[in-house]
Design a protein around this motif. Structure first.
Motif, mmCIF file in Angstrom:
data_model
loop_
_atom_site.group_PDB
_atom_site.id
_atom_site.type_symbol
_atom_site.label_atom_id
_atom_site.label_comp_id
_atom_site.label_asym_id
_atom_site.label_seq_id
_atom_site.Cartn_x
_atom_site.Cartn_y
_atom_site.Cartn_z
ATOM 1 N N LYS A 230 1.039 -1.004 0.593
ATOM 2 C CA LYS A 230 0.059 0.428 -0.109
ATOM 3 C C LYS A 230 0.492 0.995 -0.248
ATOM 4 C CE LYS A 230 -4.077 -2.044 2.584
ATOM 5 N NZ LYS A 230 -4.557 -2.334 4.011
ATOM 6 N N GLU A 231 1.866 0.848 0.664
ATOM 7 C CA GLU A 231 2.533 2.995 0.957
ATOM 8 C C GLU A 231 3.691 3.106 -0.228
ATOM 9 O OE1 GLU A 231 4.375 2.451 4.539
ATOM 10 O OE2 GLU A 231 2.894 2.578 5.549
ATOM 11 N N TYR A 232 4.142 1.414 -0.724
ATOM 12 C CA TYR A 232 5.463 1.394 -1.655
ATOM 13 C C TYR A 232 4.925 0.914 -2.768
ATOM 14 C CZ TYR A 232 7.936 3.867 2.112
ATOM 15 O OH TYR A 232 8.069 4.543 3.368
ATOM 16 N N PRO A 233 3.685 0.891 -3.885
ATOM 17 C CA PRO A 233 3.213 -0.004 -4.835
ATOM 18 C C PRO A 233 4.488 -0.053 -6.096
ATOM 19 C CG PRO A 233 1.985 1.988 -4.889
ATOM 20 C CD PRO A 233 2.995 2.360 -3.827
ATOM 21 N N GLU A 234 5.004 0.388 -6.461
ATOM 22 C CA GLU A 234 6.365 0.845 -7.400
ATOM 23 C C GLU A 234 7.722 0.636 -6.690
ATOM 24 O OE1 GLU A 234 5.236 1.648 -10.117
ATOM 25 O OE2 GLU A 234 3.107 2.043 -8.639
ATOM 26 N N LYS A 235 8.079 -0.354 -5.989
ATOM 27 C CA LYS A 235 9.100 -0.892 -5.654
ATOM 28 C C LYS A 235 9.165 -1.815 -7.036
ATOM 29 C CE LYS A 235 6.627 -3.346 -1.510
ATOM 30 N NZ LYS A 235 5.785 -3.488 -2.325
ATOM 31 N N SER A 236 10.756 -2.401 -6.628
ATOM 32 C CA SER A 236 10.848 -3.769 -7.583
ATOM 33 C C SER A 236 12.441 -4.315 -6.606
ATOM 34 C CB SER A 236 11.264 -3.456 -8.531
ATOM 35 O OG SER A 236 12.230 -2.261 -8.843
ATOM 36 N N ILE A 237 11.888 -5.500 -7.656
ATOM 37 C CA ILE A 237 12.710 -6.378 -6.684
ATOM 38 C C ILE A 237 13.784 -7.416 -7.086
ATOM 39 C CG2 ILE A 237 11.722 -8.112 -6.267
ATOM 40 C CD1 ILE A 237 13.303 -8.583 -3.331
ATOM 41 N N LYS A 238 15.035 -7.592 -7.384
ATOM 42 C CA LYS A 238 15.685 -8.277 -8.752
ATOM 43 C C LYS A 238 16.537 -9.670 -7.604
ATOM 44 C CE LYS A 238 19.462 -8.857 -11.935
ATOM 45 N NZ LYS A 238 20.490 -7.458 -12.865
ATOM 46 N N PHE A 239 16.488 -10.908 -7.972
ATOM 47 C CA PHE A 239 16.791 -12.049 -7.950
ATOM 48 C C PHE A 239 18.643 -11.954 -8.591
ATOM 49 C CE2 PHE A 239 12.856 -11.977 -5.884
ATOM 50 C CZ PHE A 239 12.567 -12.003 -5.029
ATOM 51 N N VAL A 240 19.548 -11.734 -7.560
ATOM 52 C CA VAL A 240 20.644 -11.853 -8.280
ATOM 53 C C VAL A 240 21.137 -13.352 -8.089
ATOM 54 C CG1 VAL A 240 23.059 -10.519 -7.745
ATOM 55 C CG2 VAL A 240 21.297 -8.380 -7.160
ATOM 56 N N ARG A 241 21.371 -13.585 -6.996
ATOM 57 C CA ARG A 241 21.043 -15.162 -7.012
ATOM 58 C C ARG A 241 21.056 -15.769 -5.796
ATOM 59 N NH1 ARG A 241 26.507 -12.061 -5.699
ATOM 60 N NH2 ARG A 241 26.789 -12.483 -7.596
ATOM 61 N N SER A 242 21.786 -17.429 -5.676
ATOM 62 C CA SER A 242 20.815 -17.761 -4.408
ATOM 63 C C SER A 242 21.877 -19.216 -4.561
ATOM 64 C CB SER A 242 19.000 -18.175 -4.606
ATOM 65 O OG SER A 242 19.519 -19.191 -6.640
ATOM 66 N N VAL A 243 21.095 -19.176 -3.626
ATOM 67 C CA VAL A 243 22.688 -20.345 -2.583
ATOM 68 C C VAL A 243 22.232 -21.401 -1.801
ATOM 69 C CG1 VAL A 243 24.353 -20.500 -1.544
ATOM 70 C CG2 VAL A 243 24.858 -18.929 -3.001
ATOM 71 N N ALA A 244 21.843 -22.713 -2.164
ATOM 72 C CA ALA A 244 21.041 -23.465 -0.972
ATOM 73 C C ALA A 244 22.155 -24.622 -0.972
ATOM 74 C CB ALA A 244 20.141 -24.299 -1.849
ATOM 75 N N GLU A 245 22.092 -25.414 0.314
ATOM 76 C CA GLU A 245 23.035 -25.868 1.352
ATOM 77 C C GLU A 245 21.885 -26.998 2.902
ATOM 78 O OE1 GLU A 245 26.430 -25.510 4.402
ATOM 79 O OE2 GLU A 245 27.117 -25.439 2.714
ATOM 80 N N GLY A 246 21.971 -27.646 2.757
ATOM 81 C CA GLY A 246 21.237 -28.819 3.308
ATOM 82 C C GLY A 246 20.166 -28.237 3.190
#
Length: 125
Positions: free
Chosen positions: A57-73
């Motif tokens: 509601k407060e920031y509808p224009e925000k955006s996100i980009k996923f740069v990397r992901s790491v998984a272990e266990g």
């Protein structure tokens, strides 16, 4: 644990909530328990929903980009780039713990604003 599936589920969870549908994110990706370590978000699923609904509601224009992901266990780490109003940019590291059923059950994060000037020419990625 299916590490690739957990990575994709962590990304989908975060993206779904961030883009304005935290209830759907909880329903699809979270188990019966959700422990929150971010001090700005109340513990449990309702705290998560309330926080992300308010952010939408407060920031509808925000955006996100996923740069990397790491998984272990049973853990997944996401490195993201977030852009907020007035081109306010942040780097985040989010950590998710998955239960034995492949559902998210715990979350930690760290956030840092991208400075206007840097002592080196490297990016924060």
């Amino acid at each position: 644990m299916d590490l690739d599936k957990n990575k994709q589920n962590a990304i989908n969870f975060y993206k779904t909530a961030y883009e304005g549908n935290p209830k759907k994110a909880i329903t699809q990706y979270v188990g019966s328990e959700y422990i929150q370590h971010n001090p700005d978000v109340a513990d449990g699923t309702q705290g998560f929903i309330d926080y992300f609904e308010r952010m939408q509601k407060e920031y509808p224009e925000k955006s996100i980009k996923f740069v990397r992901s790491v998984a272990e266990g049973n853990m997944v780490a996401l490195h993201t780039h977030q852009t907020w109003p007035d081109n306010d940019q942040y780097i985040t590291m989010d950590f998710f713990r998955f239960n034995e059923n492949g559902k998210i059950c715990e979350h930690w994060d760290a956030i840092q604003q991208i400075p206007k000037e840097s002592a080196n020419h490297n990016t924060m990625y």
